[in-house]
Design a protein around this motif. Structure first.
Motif, PDB file in Angstrom:
ATOM      1  N   PHE B  92      39.031  35.065  42.842  1.00  6.96           N
ATOM      2  CA  PHE B  92      38.448  33.806  42.373  1.00  6.96           C
ATOM      3  C   PHE B  92      38.903  33.533  40.941  1.00  6.96           C
ATOM      4  O   PHE B  92      38.876  34.417  40.091  1.00  6.96           O
ATOM      5  N   LEU B 111      37.105  46.127  36.825  1.00  7.70           N
ATOM      6  CA  LEU B 111      35.761  46.265  37.415  1.00  7.70           C
ATOM      7  C   LEU B 111      35.780  46.170  38.945  1.00  7.70           C
ATOM      8  O   LEU B 111      35.099  46.946  39.627  1.00  7.70           O
ATOM      9  N   ILE B 112      36.575  45.218  39.462  1.00  5.18           N
ATOM     10  CA  ILE B 112      36.585  45.017  40.923  1.00  5.18           C
ATOM     11  C   ILE B 112      37.049  46.293  41.623  1.00  5.18           C
ATOM     12  O   ILE B 112      36.488  46.685  42.650  1.00  5.18           O
ATOM     13  N   ARG B 159      42.116  39.368  36.892  1.00  9.20           N
ATOM     14  CA  ARG B 159      40.952  39.877  37.634  1.00  9.20           C
ATOM     15  C   ARG B 159      41.018  39.460  39.100  1.00  9.20           C
ATOM     16  O   ARG B 159      40.702  40.238  40.001  1.00  9.20           O
TER      17      ARG B 159
END
Lengths: 400, 234
Positions: B92, B111-112, B159
């Protein structure tokens, strides 16, 4: 996996620390309130411990000498001394008095003790400075909390006393420091009237034909003489001989002397369960209210912090962060806040406890219980914030 | 077309009875790996609803969605853990970067992967490679608030790409940027789509970037119409 809560705290540490300090001061007050109660209980126990007695003999039907007024003849101890299992018996008299000395104005519990023999029950057990009372009149031993020094002259009622010794941690059940004086002086001080009252009493007695009967010469003088002395004490303290239990010694005294006898356990029960019961309830109410206020503050802070991160939580949920990870983040932050609060509260309570006029006893076990309670409160307080966070729709990150 | 996305006859209705609103009325789309398509339409045309359906954030009413060769929706979700689907298979990029403010740049990207159970070291290595590719590696230890708008958007793209998803959904990614930076971001999206064989759907109103798409889907009244774009080189 990194700690999201830890990173958030590290990122906005100032906010967390200041909030934690505020919470900590509240926790410190809560701990102090618990310390006030512990101090009261300890004062009561210390009073009993330092009396060196195993039995308290008081007026029948009373809870004396600390919880109620008690009056027994001062020669009762002679008969008690002769009973089996009595190692030592001594009269004591207690009166509370406001004493001024120089700039000091101190409320003390004056204890009249038998000074003819060392080591009798009721005497101060140890001195930190000076000597014990050796003269029959006008000498005093004071607790250091009175602020008096060796050589100070203090006035009790109409007489002056010289402080010859200082003792420590000798307090009444209400925390007032004790001042020991010879028994006879204390008996006199307890019912000492002013000169006008004495003259008035003599006039009234002389005017009473029953006492001033010309047919009975010397009666009036005898009555007047009996009115000018106080033959009563508040209690007789008894030390039990080795090989006897306090109850074994107490039973015949109750039976034959028609006096009330309390053992150490009974006296402790009177002091703690009766004398300071209302104060303890009052403190318990404060503790409950403070715990509720603390919980409300933690809940509000954590809720506000969470609501301030709604967009981030929506993004976290959108990228697949599990609900339990988000809940753990909020709980960890809440616990973190509680930890900061506990540390600040403990430090604050430790620092300010000695400044309080009454004894504050901060028990490690209370701190441990408090820590567990704070953690439970923090977890419970975070539930509202967790509920709000779990309700966040990941679609909020996309908008539209 | 293993890594692309196919949408067939997708419907979405909000509410029931007289108050029901049909936001999507049979949407069809197909975006192949390495392809960047534009999705344009007026306000209220159903763009956001379509994006939310594609992002597995809301459930369509009917239709079929195939993502990376796997049918994820066919009258109902075929996937139980939609969070894991979004984490592993959908990237996203938002109008505002929405970086996590308390994580530094590298951890925002990593983080993902960490959430997917990868070790912190491995996650950060992969994140660093992407940051290097997007020319923001030198800001890896910076906090989002210390970055410029363009840098933040590049971190957001990193990200979205870090888990190598078959599809990236970009919602007005150039809206807050000036022309030069907007085109730079779109150029990055094109490059990354090719490099990582990712299908990218860009929802936009931005007239500056629309000519860069080779294919454009127009959405109006809940239906899509495909049109060839200019495919202008940046």
């Amino acid at each position: 996996m990194i700690s999201l809560a830890g990173r958030d705290i590290a990122h906005s540490w100032g906010k967390f620390v200041f909030t934690g300090v505020g919470l900590g001061l509240l926790i410190g007050v809560t701990m102090t309130m618990a310390g006030v109660y512990r101090g009261m209980v300890d004062d009561a126990k210390v009073l009993l411990d330092n009396s060196g007695a195993d039995l308290w003999i008081v007026q029948q039907g009373t809870l004396g000498p600390y919880a109620e007024a008690s009056s027994i003849y001062d020669d009762e101890y002679r008969g008690i001394l002769g009973m089996a299992g009595v190692d030592a018996a001594a009269n004591v008299t207690y009166l509370t008095s406001q004493i001024s000395q120089g700039d000091l104005d101190v409320r003390v519990m004056v204890a009249g003790i038998v000074t003819t023999e060392a080591g009798l029950p009721g005497q101060p057990r140890f001195l930190v400075e000076g000597r014990h009372i050796t003269r029959g009149h006008y000498e005093a031993v004071a607790d250091v909390k009175t602020g008096f020094k060796i050589g100070d002259e203090v006035k009790i009622r109409r007489n002056h006393y010289t402080v010859v010794g200082l003792t420590k941690r000798m307090v009444s059940s209400s925390g007032d420091p004790m001042l020991f004086i010879p028994l006879k002086d204390a008996q006199q001080a307890q019912f000492l009237k002013d000169n006008d009252a004495i003259l008035n009493q003599r006039r009234r007695t002389a005017a009473n034909p029953a006492f001033n009967n010309p047919a009975v010469p010397g009666l009036l003088d005898a009555v007047l003489a009996s009115q000018s002395v106080n033959p009563f004490v508040n209690a007789v303290l008894v030390r039990v001989s080795a090989g006897f239990t306090p109850e074994q010694v107490a039973e015949p005294i109750r039976k034959w002397k028609r006096l009330q006898v309390y053992t150490r356990a009974q006296m402790e029960s009177i002091l703690i369960e009766k004398l300071i019961k209302t104060a303890a309830k009052q403190i318990a109410m404060f503790l409950v209210i403070l715990a509720i206020v603390s919980a409300a503050i933690v809940a509000f802070i954590i809720y506000t912090l969470t609501i301030g991160k709604i967009r981030e939580i929506a993004v976290l949920k959108l990228i697949g962060t599990k609900n339990r990870t988000i809940a753990a983040m909020i709980i960890q932050q809440s616990i973190g806040l509680g930890l900061i609060g506990f540390v600040i509260g403990k430090i604050a309570a430790t620092f300010w406890a000695p400044i309080f006029p009454k004894y504050i006893l901060l028990e490690p076990s209370d701190a441990a219980t408090g820590f567990v309670l704070i953690m439970v409160i923090c977890v419970l307080a975070s539930l509202i914030a967790i509920r709000a966070a779990l309700k966040v729709d990941p679609a909020e990150a996309i908008g539209g | 077309m293993a890594r692309g996305i196919i949408i067939e006859d997708l419907y979405k209705k909000y509410g029931e009875g007289d108050t029901a609103v049909e936001a999507l009325k049979g949407v069809n789309m197909q975006v192949g790996p390495g392809e960047v398509v534009g999705l344009v339409g007026p306000s209220g045309s159903g763009k956001s609803t379509l994006l939310k359906c594609l992002g597995a954030v809301i459930e369509p009413t009917n239709g079929r969605m195939i993502l990376g060769g796997e049918t994820i929706y066919d009258q109902k979700w075929n996937i139980k853990d939609l969070g894991a689907l979004r984490r592993d298979s959908i990237g996203f990029v938002f109008q505002a970067p929405y970086l996590i403010p308390f994580l530094d740049v590298i951890d925002n990207v990593a983080l993902i992967l960490m959430l997917a159970g990868k070790s912190n070291d491995e996650s950060r290595k992969r994140a660093m490679k992407l940051l290097e590719a997007l020319d923001v590696a030198h800001r890896a230890k910076a906090m989002p608030s210390q970055l410029s708008g363009g840098e933040q958007q590049r971190v957001a793209i990193a990200r979205a790409l870090v888990s190598h998803p078959p599809v990236i959904l970009a919602d007005e990614p150039t809206a807050p940027l000036d022309s030069e930076r907007a085109l730079a971001v779109v150029k990055i999206l094109h490059e990354m789509a090719k490099q990582y064989e990712t299908a990218i759907i860009v929802v936009t109103h931005d007239e500056k970037i629309i000519p860069t798409f080779k294919r454009i889907y127009h959405i109006r009244d809940g239906k899509t119409v495909e049109e060839a774009g200019e495919g202008r080189e940046i």
